[in-house]
Design a protein around this motif. Structure first.
Motif, short mmCIF file in Angstrom:
data_model
loop_
_atom_site.label_atom_id
_atom_site.label_comp_id
_atom_site.label_asym_id
_atom_site.label_seq_id
_atom_site.Cartn_x
_atom_site.Cartn_y
_atom_site.Cartn_z
N GLN A 1 -18.80 71.21 22.42
CA GLN A 1 -19.91 72.00 22.96
C GLN A 1 -20.65 71.29 24.10
O GLN A 1 -20.98 71.90 25.13
CB GLN A 1 -20.88 72.38 21.85
CG GLN A 1 -20.24 73.25 20.76
CD GLN A 1 -19.46 74.43 21.33
OE1 GLN A 1 -20.02 75.25 22.07
NE2 GLN A 1 -18.17 74.51 21.01
N PRO B 1 -17.14 72.32 17.32
CA PRO B 1 -18.42 71.63 17.56
C PRO B 1 -18.29 70.43 18.50
O PRO B 1 -19.19 70.20 19.32
CB PRO B 1 -18.83 71.18 16.15
CG PRO B 1 -18.15 72.14 15.23
CD PRO B 1 -16.85 72.46 15.88
N LYS C 1 -9.41 78.50 21.31
CA LYS C 1 -9.81 78.05 19.97
C LYS C 1 -10.72 76.84 20.06
O LYS C 1 -11.70 76.71 19.32
CB LYS C 1 -8.56 77.72 19.14
CG LYS C 1 -7.75 78.91 18.72
CD LYS C 1 -6.54 78.48 17.90
CE LYS C 1 -5.69 79.67 17.48
NZ LYS C 1 -4.48 79.25 16.71
N ARG D 1 -15.96 84.72 28.06
CA ARG D 1 -16.88 83.93 27.25
C ARG D 1 -17.60 82.88 28.08
O ARG D 1 -18.79 82.62 27.87
CB ARG D 1 -16.13 83.31 26.07
CG ARG D 1 -15.58 84.35 25.11
CD ARG D 1 -14.93 83.74 23.90
NE ARG D 1 -15.91 83.03 23.08
CZ ARG D 1 -15.59 82.43 21.94
NH1 ARG D 1 -14.33 82.44 21.51
NH2 ARG D 1 -16.51 81.82 21.23
N PHE E 1 -12.78 76.18 22.24
CA PHE E 1 -14.09 76.59 22.76
C PHE E 1 -15.13 76.64 21.65
O PHE E 1 -16.32 76.43 21.89
CB PHE E 1 -13.95 77.97 23.42
CG PHE E 1 -15.15 78.41 24.22
CD1 PHE E 1 -15.29 78.03 25.54
CD2 PHE E 1 -16.14 79.21 23.64
CE1 PHE E 1 -16.40 78.44 26.29
CE2 PHE E 1 -17.24 79.62 24.39
CZ PHE E 1 -17.37 79.23 25.71
N ASP E 2 -14.69 76.92 20.43
CA ASP E 2 -15.62 77.06 19.31
C ASP E 2 -15.78 75.78 18.49
O ASP E 2 -16.59 75.75 17.55
CB ASP E 2 -15.14 78.19 18.37
CG ASP E 2 -15.25 79.56 19.03
OD1 ASP E 2 -16.22 79.78 19.77
OD2 ASP E 2 -14.36 80.39 18.82
N ARG F 1 -21.62 82.71 28.79
CA ARG F 1 -22.37 81.48 28.51
C ARG F 1 -23.10 80.96 29.74
O ARG F 1 -24.16 80.35 29.62
CB ARG F 1 -21.39 80.43 27.98
CG ARG F 1 -22.08 79.16 27.48
CD ARG F 1 -21.25 78.56 26.39
NE ARG F 1 -21.69 77.23 26.02
CZ ARG F 1 -21.23 76.54 25.00
NH1 ARG F 1 -20.30 77.09 24.22
NH2 ARG F 1 -21.66 75.34 24.71
N ASP G 1 -7.75 70.07 18.99
CA ASP G 1 -8.65 69.51 17.98
C ASP G 1 -8.51 67.99 17.95
O ASP G 1 -7.50 67.45 17.47
CB ASP G 1 -8.32 70.12 16.62
CG ASP G 1 -9.31 69.71 15.54
OD1 ASP G 1 -10.02 68.71 15.72
OD2 ASP G 1 -9.35 70.39 14.50
#
Length: 317
Positions: free
Chosen positions: A49, A46, A41, A311, A43-44, A315, A20
């Motif tokens: 992205q 914002p 973690k 995932r 990966f999600d 995607r 993060d």
């Protein structure tokens, strides 16, 4: 009065255990560590992205082989996130070799070379990167070779004295003995709750620090896998401590003195005789906790990497 986090930084280098970027900007750690669970973690988040989309587009244009594409996507995403982290912190970022390679020395070395090359392409020199490897016999031997090549390593999933000793012998740059997972095992086995001074994980890391200091090994000791701020503060003075954002926030929001608990007081004793493979395996085997937690840790990281792969595959379409 300074926060406990600021006070802790007087005695130990603080490392962020996260992907993060916002947390790193907030708490200003020197280094950062990642692993498959943390990349999953991230990966999600914002903020990652656009980077994920860019990485997947690059891979899609380079190969039509679906599994090769996924393997490359995982490596490139890990390095892309690591490169962003390197732009936020002054120190180094640790990037992990896939857990499924934990018992393959040659494959681990090859993967490390690939990761360093990917960082180099992004303008991040090897002096800013630590290659993370599981503290298996094969992982330690891979690290020994990489260290001689000038690629420094962080040996993780370290739960036993035998693992630490073998890392010292191999000249590994940094080791990450775990605290919380050690304590989790003992709490489950005994049903007891432990105060920080009696905490089995704290005592394990203190002993690793003592051996490193007493025998003047050059390896940096970084306590990892914390459950409480009490465990962290009980290891003040350990070379480095890698801490999750939640616990960094708790320390930053708490005032109070922090006392040094670990001091570099070694007398320069002659180093211990190196462990051979049989002695290493026997010593590690004799520690039921270490056996359980190493195997569980490798399985957990492998499962998270597999979920990340799935995932990414979904995607990519």
């Amino acid at each position: 009065m300074p926060s406990q986090l600021d006070a802790l930084k007087q005695y130990s280098m603080v490392v962020a255990d996260t992907g993060d970027l916002d947390a790193m900007r907030r708490y200003e750690p020197h280094d950062a560590t990642t692993n498959p669970s943390l990349i999953l973690k991230a990966f999600d988040l914002p903020g990652h992205q656009a980077l994920i989309d860019e990485t997947l587009a690059e891979v899609a244009n380079e190969t039509s082989d679906s599994q090769a594409r996924i393997d490359q996507a995982v490596d490139r995403l890990s390095v892309a996130i690591g490169s962003e982290i390197a732009g936020v912190i002054p120190g180094r970022v640790s990037t992990e070799v896939a857990a499924k390679l934990s018992f393959d020395r040659e494959a681990s070395i090859a993967k490390a070379h690939q990761l360093i090359d990917l960082y180099d392409r992004r303008g991040i020199g090897r002096e800013r990167v630590l290659i993370k490897l599981a503290s298996t016999w094969e992982g330690i031997r891979a690290a020994e070779t990489l260290e001689r090549e000038g690629i420094q390593c962080n040996l993780t999933l370290l739960f036993s004295d035998a693992q630490a000793r073998a890392c010292f012998d191999a000249g590994v740059h940094l080791i990450s003995p775990f605290v919380g997972r050690v304590t989790d095992w003992y709490k489950k086995e005994t049903g007891k709750e432990y105060a920080p001074e009696d905490d089995p994980g704290v005592q394990f890391v203190r002993n690793v620090c003592r051996v490193a200091s007493d025998y003047r090994y050059d390896t940096v000791v970084m306590g990892a896998s914390f459950r409480t701020t009490g465990q962290i503060l009980a290891l003040a003075g350990c070379n480095r401590l890698t801490i999750s954002p939640a616990l960094l926030e708790e320390l930053a929001g708490s005032d109070g003195d922090v006392q040094r608990k670990i001091s570099d007081v070694g007398e320069g004793s002659e180093r211990l005789a190196p462990l051979g493979e049989a002695e290493f395996r026997w010593g590690h085997n004799q520690d039921a906790m270490a056996n359980d937690k190493l195997a569980e840790g490798i399985r957990r990281f492998a499962a998270d990497q597999n979920e990340l792969e799935q995932r990414l595959k979904a995607r990519m379409g």
